[in-house]
Each structure stands twice: as structure tokens, then as C-alpha cells.
Design an enzyme around this catalytic site. Structure first.
Site, PDB file in Angstrom:
ATOM      1  N   LYS A   9       0.832  -1.214   0.000  1.00  0.00           N
ATOM      2  CA  LYS A   9       0.000   0.000   0.000  1.00  0.00           C
ATOM      3  C   LYS A   9       0.870   1.270   0.000  1.00  0.00           C
ATOM      4  O   LYS A   9       2.069   1.224   0.277  1.00  0.00           O
ATOM      5  CB  LYS A   9      -0.922  -0.026   1.223  1.00  0.00           C
ATOM      6  N   TYR A  49     -12.562  -2.175  -3.487  1.00  0.00           N
ATOM      7  CA  TYR A  49     -13.082  -2.247  -2.118  1.00  0.00           C
ATOM      8  C   TYR A  49     -14.614  -2.198  -2.091  1.00  0.00           C
ATOM      9  O   TYR A  49     -15.199  -1.800  -1.071  1.00  0.00           O
ATOM     10  CB  TYR A  49     -12.484  -1.137  -1.260  1.00  0.00           C
ATOM     11  N   ASN A 112      -2.006   0.405   6.885  1.00  0.00           N
ATOM     12  CA  ASN A 112      -1.480  -0.849   7.420  1.00  0.00           C
ATOM     13  C   ASN A 112      -0.608  -1.609   6.425  1.00  0.00           C
ATOM     14  O   ASN A 112      -0.452  -2.817   6.521  1.00  0.00           O
ATOM     15  CB  ASN A 112      -2.610  -1.709   7.996  1.00  0.00           C
ATOM     16  N   HIS A 115      -2.173  -5.293   1.718  1.00  0.00           N
ATOM     17  CA  HIS A 115      -3.464  -5.974   1.572  1.00  0.00           C
ATOM     18  C   HIS A 115      -3.188  -7.440   1.291  1.00  0.00           C
ATOM     19  O   HIS A 115      -2.258  -7.765   0.554  1.00  0.00           O
ATOM     20  CB  HIS A 115      -4.249  -5.382   0.387  1.00  0.00           C
ATOM     21  N   GLU A 126      -9.601 -10.871  -7.090  1.00  0.00           N
ATOM     22  CA  GLU A 126      -8.628  -9.782  -6.963  1.00  0.00           C
ATOM     23  C   GLU A 126      -7.458  -9.959  -7.930  1.00  0.00           C
ATOM     24  O   GLU A 126      -6.930  -8.976  -8.465  1.00  0.00           O
ATOM     25  CB  GLU A 126      -8.141  -9.698  -5.514  1.00  0.00           C
TER      26      GLU A 126
HETATM   27  N1  UDP Z   1      -9.658  -0.021   7.317  1.00  0.00           N
HETATM   28  C1  UDP Z   1      -9.737   1.221   7.942  1.00  0.00           C
HETATM   29  N2  UDP Z   1     -10.453   1.322   9.121  1.00  0.00           N
HETATM   30  C2  UDP Z   1     -11.083   0.270   9.690  1.00  0.00           C
HETATM   31  C3  UDP Z   1     -11.010  -0.983   9.054  1.00  0.00           C
HETATM   32  C4  UDP Z   1     -10.294  -1.087   7.875  1.00  0.00           C
HETATM   33  O1  UDP Z   1      -9.192   2.200   7.453  1.00  0.00           O
HETATM   34  O2  UDP Z   1     -11.702   0.419  10.752  1.00  0.00           O
HETATM   35  C5  UDP Z   1      -8.908  -0.140   6.064  1.00  0.00           C
HETATM   36  C6  UDP Z   1      -7.563  -0.864   6.229  1.00  0.00           C
HETATM   37  O3  UDP Z   1      -6.612  -0.269   5.339  1.00  0.00           O
HETATM   38  C7  UDP Z   1      -7.905  -2.268   5.819  1.00  0.00           C
HETATM   39  C8  UDP Z   1      -8.899  -2.042   4.691  1.00  0.00           C
HETATM   40  O4  UDP Z   1      -9.663  -0.918   5.142  1.00  0.00           O
HETATM   41  O5  UDP Z   1      -6.762  -2.999   5.419  1.00  0.00           O
HETATM   42  C9  UDP Z   1      -9.828  -3.183   4.379  1.00  0.00           C
HETATM   43  O6  UDP Z   1     -10.471  -3.569   5.578  1.00  0.00           O
HETATM   44  P1  UDP Z   1     -10.622  -5.118   5.938  1.00  0.00           P
HETATM   45  O7  UDP Z   1     -11.564  -5.206   7.079  1.00  0.00           O
HETATM   46  O8  UDP Z   1     -10.942  -5.894   4.718  1.00  0.00           O
HETATM   47  O9  UDP Z   1      -9.152  -5.484   6.491  1.00  0.00           O
HETATM   48  P2  UDP Z   1      -8.007  -6.413   5.865  1.00  0.00           P
HETATM   49  O10 UDP Z   1      -8.684  -7.545   5.124  1.00  0.00           O
HETATM   50  O11 UDP Z   1      -7.164  -5.547   4.969  1.00  0.00           O
HETATM   51  O12 UDP Z   1      -7.227  -6.900   7.054  1.00  0.00           O
HETATM   52 MG    MG Z   2     -10.115  -7.462   3.679  1.00  0.00          MG
END
Ligand code: UDP
Ligand code: MG
Length: 132
Positions: A9, A49, A112, A115, A126
Site C-alpha cells: 500500500k 473495495y 497498514n 493488503h 482480486e
Molecule cells: N480499514 C480502515 N479502518 C477500519 C477498518 C479497515 O481504514 O476500521 C482499512 C484498512 O486499510 C484495511 C482495509 O480498510 O486494510 C480493508 O479492511 P478489511 O476489514 O478488509 O481489512 P483487511 O482484510 O485488509 O485486514
Molecule cells: Mg479485507
């Protein structure tokens, strides 16, 4: 061999951590079989997303994902999807286990660093999104 999708990212590309992430992946037994560096348009980020449509963090997440370079890549390994999720750690780095990529380099729950696909079905979608 199982496949999954990882994206480095913008917070990680910005801090020169592409090589670091790839090193962690290769050391853990993943093989990089396709990779590209690009920026996402807003519509591409929203499409990627789409599963988070309606969530309060979506607009900020999209703004973040289009703010800099991303490096999507296809990874191969036995049990690739589950093993990658274990290696990258919890979404919020505050909750990520010791030794995970996010615990090590992520800045906060949004920025974070990586992905990883969360199921074989989503991995296939994806991968097709970036490498059709
Ligand atoms: N994210 C965020 N706030 C939140 C939860 C998620 O900004 O409270 C962002 C974060 O970058 C995350 C992405 O949205 O990686 C997708 O969320 P998901 O729940 O799918 O998490 P992941 O699968 O990436 O662990
Ligand atoms: Mg996710």
C-alpha cells in the site's frame, strides 16, 4: 499451487519498504509470480473495495489508496491465502501478533502497509482485477 493477491500500500511504498515486504514474503516461502507498480484511480479503488460499500471508513480508505504508488502482486504457495493472512497479521497493527508484517511496519488501522486476499474466492477475483 494456491495463489493469493498482496498489495504493497502507499504508506509502505512511500517509506521505501517494497523490498522489505518482498523479502518477508520470499523468506516465508511465497513465490512472486506476477507484479506491477501503479497508481489506482478513484473508481478502481472503489471497485476493488466494493465489499466495504457503506462502511464509515470507505471514503478515507479510497483517498489513502489513491494517494501514492501501490504494488499488487500474485503470490504462490501451498495454502497461500491463509498463510498470507497469518504472515501479514491483524488489520489494526495494535492487535497484530508479534513478528507479523503489519505489527512490524504498519502505521495505523488504515495505513497498514499491505493488503492480502481473505478467501480463495476473493483471491481469484482480486487477481483477475489486477492481472486479467
Ligand atoms: N480499514 C480502515 N479502518 C477500519 C477498518 C479497515 O481504514 O476500521 C482499512 C484498512 O486499510 C484495511 C482495509 O480498510 O486494510 C480493508 O479492511 P478489511 O476489514 O478488509 O481489512 P483487511 O482484510 O485488509 O485486514
Ligand atoms: Mg479485507
Amino acid at each position: 499451487m494456491d495463489k493469493t493477491l498482496l498489495i504493497v500500500k502507499p504508506d509502505a511504498t512511500e517509506r521505501n519498504l517494497i523490498g522489505h515486504v518482498i523479502g518477508r514474503l520470499e523468506k516465508a516461502g511465497f513465490r512472486v509470480v506476477q507484479m506491477r507498480m501503479q497508481t489506482l484511480s478513484e473508481s478502481q479503488a472503489r471497485e476493488f473495495y466494493a465489499v466495504h460499500e457503506g462502511k464509515p471508513f470507505l471514503d478515507d480508505l479510497v483517498a489513502f489508496m489513491i494517494s501514492g504508488l501501490v504494488v499488487p502482486m500474485v503470490l504462490e504457495k501451498d495454502n497461500a491465502v491463509e498463510d498470507l493472512r497469518t504472515l501479514i497479521g491483524a488489520t489494526n497493527p495494535a492487535n497484530a501478533a508479534c513478528g507479523t508484517v503489519r505489527q512490524e511496519i504498519a502505521l495505523d488501522v488504515q495505513r497498514n502497509s499491505v493488503h492480502g486476499s481473505d478467501s480463495n474466492e476473493n483471491a481469484a477475483k482480486e487477481i483477475a482485477f489486477f492481472f486479467s
